[in-house]
Scaffold this motif. Sequence first.
Motif, PDB file in Angstrom:
ATOM      1  N   LYS A 180      -5.223  23.335  35.962  1.00 37.81           N
ATOM      2  CA  LYS A 180      -6.360  23.676  34.474  1.00 37.81           C
ATOM      3  C   LYS A 180      -8.444  22.972  34.704  1.00 37.81           C
ATOM      4  CE  LYS A 180      -4.446  24.273  31.040  1.00 37.81           C
ATOM      5  NZ  LYS A 180      -3.908  24.871  29.565  1.00 37.81           N
ATOM      6  N   VAL A 181      -9.019  23.924  34.274  1.00 34.49           N
ATOM      7  CA  VAL A 181     -10.323  23.897  34.140  1.00 34.49           C
ATOM      8  C   VAL A 181     -10.873  23.999  32.386  1.00 34.49           C
ATOM      9  CG1 VAL A 181     -12.716  24.209  35.196  1.00 34.49           C
ATOM     10  CG2 VAL A 181     -10.449  23.366  36.981  1.00 34.49           C
ATOM     11  N   ARG A 182     -11.662  22.880  32.231  1.00 31.80           N
ATOM     12  CA  ARG A 182     -11.963  23.692  31.101  1.00 31.80           C
ATOM     13  C   ARG A 182     -13.979  23.456  31.117  1.00 31.80           C
ATOM     14  NH1 ARG A 182     -11.018  19.516  27.946  1.00 31.80           N
ATOM     15  NH2 ARG A 182     -10.114  17.944  29.967  1.00 31.80           N
ATOM     16  N   ALA A 183     -14.090  24.509  30.731  1.00 30.32           N
ATOM     17  CA  ALA A 183     -15.560  24.958  30.871  1.00 30.32           C
ATOM     18  C   ALA A 183     -16.013  24.353  29.080  1.00 30.32           C
ATOM     19  CB  ALA A 183     -15.617  26.081  31.282  1.00 30.32           C
ATOM     20  N   LEU A 184     -17.121  23.370  28.809  1.00 28.02           N
ATOM     21  CA  LEU A 184     -17.457  22.995  28.004  1.00 28.02           C
ATOM     22  C   LEU A 184     -19.715  23.912  28.100  1.00 28.02           C
ATOM     23  CD1 LEU A 184     -16.309  19.582  27.408  1.00 28.02           C
ATOM     24  CD2 LEU A 184     -15.354  21.430  26.475  1.00 28.02           C
ATOM     25  N   GLY A 185     -19.428  24.970  27.191  1.00 26.32           N
ATOM     26  CA  GLY A 185     -21.245  25.252  27.626  1.00 26.32           C
ATOM     27  C   GLY A 185     -21.412  24.689  25.973  1.00 26.32           C
ATOM     28  N   PHE A 186     -22.770  23.746  26.562  1.00 23.88           N
ATOM     29  CA  PHE A 186     -23.816  23.104  25.706  1.00 23.88           C
ATOM     30  C   PHE A 186     -24.677  24.398  25.957  1.00 23.88           C
ATOM     31  CE2 PHE A 186     -20.773  19.480  27.089  1.00 23.88           C
ATOM     32  CZ  PHE A 186     -20.406  19.381  25.431  1.00 23.88           C
ATOM     33  N   ILE A 187     -24.236  25.133  24.906  1.00 20.10           N
ATOM     34  CA  ILE A 187     -25.867  25.382  25.045  1.00 20.10           C
ATOM     35  C   ILE A 187     -25.536  26.734  23.354  1.00 20.10           C
ATOM     36  CG2 ILE A 187     -24.062  27.946  26.167  1.00 20.10           C
ATOM     37  CD1 ILE A 187     -26.871  29.086  26.520  1.00 20.10           C
ATOM     38  N   PRO A 188     -26.137  26.687  22.760  1.00 14.97           N
ATOM     39  CA  PRO A 188     -26.906  27.192  21.396  1.00 14.97           C
ATOM     40  C   PRO A 188     -26.687  28.905  21.394  1.00 14.97           C
ATOM     41  CG  PRO A 188     -29.188  26.551  21.566  1.00 14.97           C
ATOM     42  CD  PRO A 188     -28.376  25.985  22.848  1.00 14.97           C
ATOM     43  N   PRO A 189     -25.902  29.376  20.294  1.00 17.17           N
ATOM     44  CA  PRO A 189     -25.407  30.320  20.136  1.00 17.17           C
ATOM     45  C   PRO A 189     -26.870  31.572  20.213  1.00 17.17           C
ATOM     46  CG  PRO A 189     -24.228  30.113  18.453  1.00 17.17           C
ATOM     47  CD  PRO A 189     -25.386  28.947  19.045  1.00 17.17           C
ATOM     48  N   SER A 190     -28.160  30.469  19.684  1.00 17.63           N
ATOM     49  CA  SER A 190     -29.588  31.334  19.760  1.00 17.63           C
ATOM     50  C   SER A 190     -30.244  31.677  21.196  1.00 17.63           C
ATOM     51  CB  SER A 190     -30.774  30.461  18.842  1.00 17.63           C
ATOM     52  OG  SER A 190     -30.690  29.541  19.132  1.00 17.63           O
ATOM     53  N   HIS A 191     -29.312  30.608  22.279  1.00 16.53           N
ATOM     54  CA  HIS A 191     -30.180  30.599  23.418  1.00 16.53           C
ATOM     55  C   HIS A 191     -30.428  32.237  23.988  1.00 16.53           C
ATOM     56  CE1 HIS A 191     -30.731  29.358  27.923  1.00 16.53           C
ATOM     57  NE2 HIS A 191     -30.974  28.448  27.246  1.00 16.53           N
ATOM     58  N   PRO A 192     -30.496  32.439  24.892  1.00 13.53           N
ATOM     59  CA  PRO A 192     -31.039  33.955  25.163  1.00 13.53           C
ATOM     60  C   PRO A 192     -30.103  34.219  26.561  1.00 13.53           C
ATOM     61  CG  PRO A 192     -33.217  33.343  26.219  1.00 13.53           C
ATOM     62  CD  PRO A 192     -33.000  31.736  25.433  1.00 13.53           C
ATOM     63  N   ASN A 193     -29.154  33.447  26.937  1.00 13.41           N
ATOM     64  CA  ASN A 193     -28.070  33.319  28.316  1.00 13.41           C
ATOM     65  C   ASN A 193     -26.923  33.422  27.300  1.00 13.41           C
ATOM     66  OD1 ASN A 193     -29.972  34.454  29.916  1.00 13.41           O
ATOM     67  ND2 ASN A 193     -30.413  32.243  30.499  1.00 13.41           N
ATOM     68  N   TYR A 194     -26.775  32.664  26.278  1.00 15.37           N
ATOM     69  CA  TYR A 194     -25.610  32.593  25.726  1.00 15.37           C
ATOM     70  C   TYR A 194     -24.709  33.812  25.653  1.00 15.37           C
ATOM     71  CZ  TYR A 194     -21.986  31.607  22.463  1.00 15.37           C
ATOM     72  OH  TYR A 194     -20.744  31.757  21.364  1.00 15.37           O
ATOM     73  N   GLY A 195     -25.000  34.896  25.305  1.00 16.74           N
ATOM     74  CA  GLY A 195     -24.422  36.522  25.716  1.00 16.74           C
ATOM     75  C   GLY A 195     -23.964  36.017  26.690  1.00 16.74           C
ATOM     76  N   LEU A 196     -24.483  36.639  28.217  1.00 13.72           N
ATOM     77  CA  LEU A 196     -24.250  36.146  29.401  1.00 13.72           C
ATOM     78  C   LEU A 196     -23.300  35.320  29.447  1.00 13.72           C
ATOM     79  CD1 LEU A 196     -27.736  37.100  31.022  1.00 13.72           C
ATOM     80  CD2 LEU A 196     -26.137  38.973  30.230  1.00 13.72           C
ATOM     81  N   LEU A 197     -23.430  33.920  29.880  1.00 12.32           N
ATOM     82  CA  LEU A 197     -22.570  33.284  29.905  1.00 12.32           C
ATOM     83  C   LEU A 197     -20.763  33.242  29.027  1.00 12.32           C
ATOM     84  CD1 LEU A 197     -21.667  30.867  31.111  1.00 12.32           C
ATOM     85  CD2 LEU A 197     -22.581  29.358  29.095  1.00 12.32           C
ATOM     86  N   ASP A 198     -21.182  33.871  27.697  1.00  7.89           N
ATOM     87  CA  ASP A 198     -19.780  34.094  27.194  1.00  7.89           C
ATOM     88  C   ASP A 198     -19.575  35.365  27.622  1.00  7.89           C
ATOM     89  OD1 ASP A 198     -18.240  33.946  24.626  1.00  7.89           O
ATOM     90  OD2 ASP A 198     -18.571  35.285  23.948  1.00  7.89           O
ATOM     91  N   GLU A 199     -19.454  36.155  28.397  1.00  8.10           N
ATOM     92  CA  GLU A 199     -19.144  37.306  29.143  1.00  8.10           C
ATOM     93  C   GLU A 199     -18.889  36.842  30.586  1.00  8.10           C
ATOM     94  OE1 GLU A 199     -21.635  40.621  29.625  1.00  8.10           O
ATOM     95  OE2 GLU A 199     -21.806  40.828  27.736  1.00  8.10           O
ATOM     96  N   LEU A 200     -19.077  35.445  30.903  1.00  9.49           N
ATOM     97  CA  LEU A 200     -18.813  35.737  32.100  1.00  9.49           C
ATOM     98  C   LEU A 200     -17.745  34.346  32.450  1.00  9.49           C
ATOM     99  CD1 LEU A 200     -19.477  34.886  35.243  1.00  9.49           C
ATOM    100  CD2 LEU A 200     -21.291  33.194  34.551  1.00  9.49           C
ATOM    101  N   PHE A 201     -17.501  33.731  31.242  1.00  9.11           N
ATOM    102  CA  PHE A 201     -17.106  32.768  30.692  1.00  9.11           C
ATOM    103  C   PHE A 201     -15.145  34.207  30.666  1.00  9.11           C
ATOM    104  CE2 PHE A 201     -18.773  28.896  29.081  1.00  9.11           C
ATOM    105  CZ  PHE A 201     -18.881  28.811  30.722  1.00  9.11           C
ATOM    106  N   GLN A 202     -15.573  34.790  29.905  1.00  4.20           N
ATOM    107  CA  GLN A 202     -14.093  35.480  29.322  1.00  4.20           C
ATOM    108  C   GLN A 202     -14.440  36.150  31.044  1.00  4.20           C
ATOM    109  OE1 GLN A 202     -15.494  38.259  26.597  1.00  4.20           O
ATOM    110  NE2 GLN A 202     -16.466  37.233  25.436  1.00  4.20           N
ATOM    111  N   ARG A 203     -14.754  36.541  31.558  1.00  5.76           N
ATOM    112  CA  ARG A 203     -14.026  37.132  33.442  1.00  5.76           C
ATOM    113  C   ARG A 203     -13.078  36.255  33.323  1.00  5.76           C
ATOM    114  NH1 ARG A 203     -19.264  39.603  32.370  1.00  5.76           N
ATOM    115  NH2 ARG A 203     -20.428  38.321  33.618  1.00  5.76           N
ATOM    116  N   TYR A 204     -13.890  34.941  33.989  1.00  2.00           N
ATOM    117  CA  TYR A 204     -13.005  33.657  34.649  1.00  2.00           C
ATOM    118  C   TYR A 204     -11.780  33.843  33.805  1.00  2.00           C
ATOM    119  CZ  TYR A 204     -16.759  31.875  37.534  1.00  2.00           C
ATOM    120  OH  TYR A 204     -18.033  32.613  39.120  1.00  2.00           O
TER     121      TYR A 204
END
Length: 523
Positions: free
Chosen positions: A121-145
Motif C-alpha cells: 500500500k502507498v499513502r498519498a499525503l497532499g500538503f495543499i490547503p482547500p483554498s489552493h486553485p488545484n485542490y479540487g483537481l488533485l482531490d479528483e485525481l486522488f479519488q480516481r487512483y
Amino acid sequence: MKASNIGKVLGAFGLLLLLSSPFTLFVTSGSLVAAGVKAGLGLVLLGAYVATNYKQFGQFASRKSSFFFATTVLTALVVLAGLVAVNYIAHQKNQTWDLTKGKLYTLAPQTTSTLAALPDKVRALGFIPPSHPNYGLLDELFQRYHAQAPEKFEYAFKDPRRSPDLAAKYQLKEGQATVVLVRGEGANESHTTLNMLSEQELTNALIKLAAVGTQKVYFVTGHGEWPLVKEQAPPTDPGASLSELTRQLRQEGYTPEALNLAGKTEVPRDASVLIIAGARTPYAKPEVEALQKYLATGGRLLYFADAGLEDGLDALLAEYGVQVDDGIAADAQFNSGNPYVVLSAFYSEHDIVKPLKARGLNIEFPTPRSLSALRFGLVPGVKVDPLVLTSQYGWVETKPEENAMPSDGEKTGQLTLAVAATRVTSDAQDKRFDVARLVVVGDSELLLDPNWGHEPNRNLVMNALGWASNQIQRITIRPPDREVSTLELDEASMDGIRFVSTDLLPLSLLGMGLAIWLSRRNK
C-alpha cells in the motif's frame, strides 16, 4: 379566455408544483426553502383554480371526463414516482462517463498497470490547503487512483501548519503545494515528493517508489551524438538535445548517464541499456569490439540512425540481421505534408508496439532511414522482427535534393522503419543476461526535445526501452499531455444548475404541455 379556463391552467401548474416539491427536496437541490416555495406556490395556484371553478365541483363527479382526469392525475403521479426512483438509483450508483476529448477523467493504461503492480500500500499525503486553485483537481485525481486500486492507494490532505511534525519529517517548504507518497511504515518506510500535480508526475512517482534498485541507461558519446542537456546544444539549433528524454527517464526510475567508450575494452557491468543516437563520426575499432562483446554476453542496445550519417557500425548491425539503407525513407501518401516526414500507423504484432496499434496512434518520423532484414552473415541464435513500417506507398529516395518522387532503381513498397532483434546468450562466458536485445530505429530526431512531445513517439521509445531492459510492465501507454480546460463551479452554482436542468426546466415543459391541452379541450 374565461376565468374558469385560466383557473384550470393555473391549477394544473399548481398541482405539478405541489407534487414535485418532494422531488426538489430529496433529489435535485436538497433545499428546504426551494421545496417550500414550490409547495406554497402550488397551493396558491390550486386555490385560484378552486376559486374560479367552484361551481363545477358538484357536476364533476357525474361527468364522464372526471374518470379521464383522475386517470391522468394517477398517470402523472406514477411517472413522477418513476422519475424519483430512477434519479435515486442513479444517485446511489453514481455512474459516470468520460466524454471529454482528451479523456481528462480517465486514467492512462500506465497508471492502471502501475497501481495493480504496487507491491504494497502507498499513502498519498497532499500538503495543499482547500483554498489552493488545484485542490479540487488533485482531490479528483486522488479519488480516481483510490477507486482504481482501493487496497493499494490511500490518500489524505494535511495542513503543514497544523502538522509541523510531518512538515519537518518530509522537509516541506512553507507555502509550497507538495504531495508526499509514502510506502511502508517505521524503519521500512520510504517516501518521495512531487510538486507537479498531474497524472504523469503522480504515476511516475509511484513507479520510482515501487522500483527495486536503479536501471542505469548509458548514452554513448564521443562521436557527435545528440547532447543530453540543453546547454550543450548548438546555438543554431537550441532544441537539438535529449534533455526531455533524460527527464522522462529519471521520472520513470532510470538513471541516465553519458558513456565514452574511448580507451575502454568493455561496457560497464551496471549498464541496463545502451543508447546510440545520431552518431556523426565513425566508431574506432576497439569501440566496435566493446559493443560486440557487450551484445554477445547478453547486452541491451537501442540504436537510432540518422539520414546522411555513417558511424561505422554497419558490420555490428549486420551480425544481428539489420541493414540501414542509404538515402531517406519517404511516403507519398502517409506523411505530414512533406514526403520525408513519414506518418505511420502500420505495426507488427511485437510486444513493443501492441499498445500503439491497439490505440491506432501515428508515429511521426522526420527524415528516417529504412531498414532491411538480412538472412546471411548473422551470428547464431538471432531473431529479427519488424516493429513499424511505412504504407505501401513508401520508397527510398537516394537523391532527396533533386526530386521527391520514386525513380528507377529505388526501393519501393512497404518499408521497415524500426526492428527488434534478440540473440540467445545463455551459454556465453561471463554473460550479463540470457538474451541479448537490440532495437534499431531509422530516425534519431524523434528523440529531440521539440519532437518528444509527440506522444506516440514517446511511447514507442519508452516501450522499446522497457522491452530491451526486460521490464514488460513498462510497455504501455503513458498519461498524455492533456490540455485541461475545465470550468470551476462552487457547490451553490452546481445546485443551481442541477435544480434548473433536472427540476425547473422539465416541469416547465410539462406544465406548458398540460396548459396547451387544457386550453384546446375547453374551446
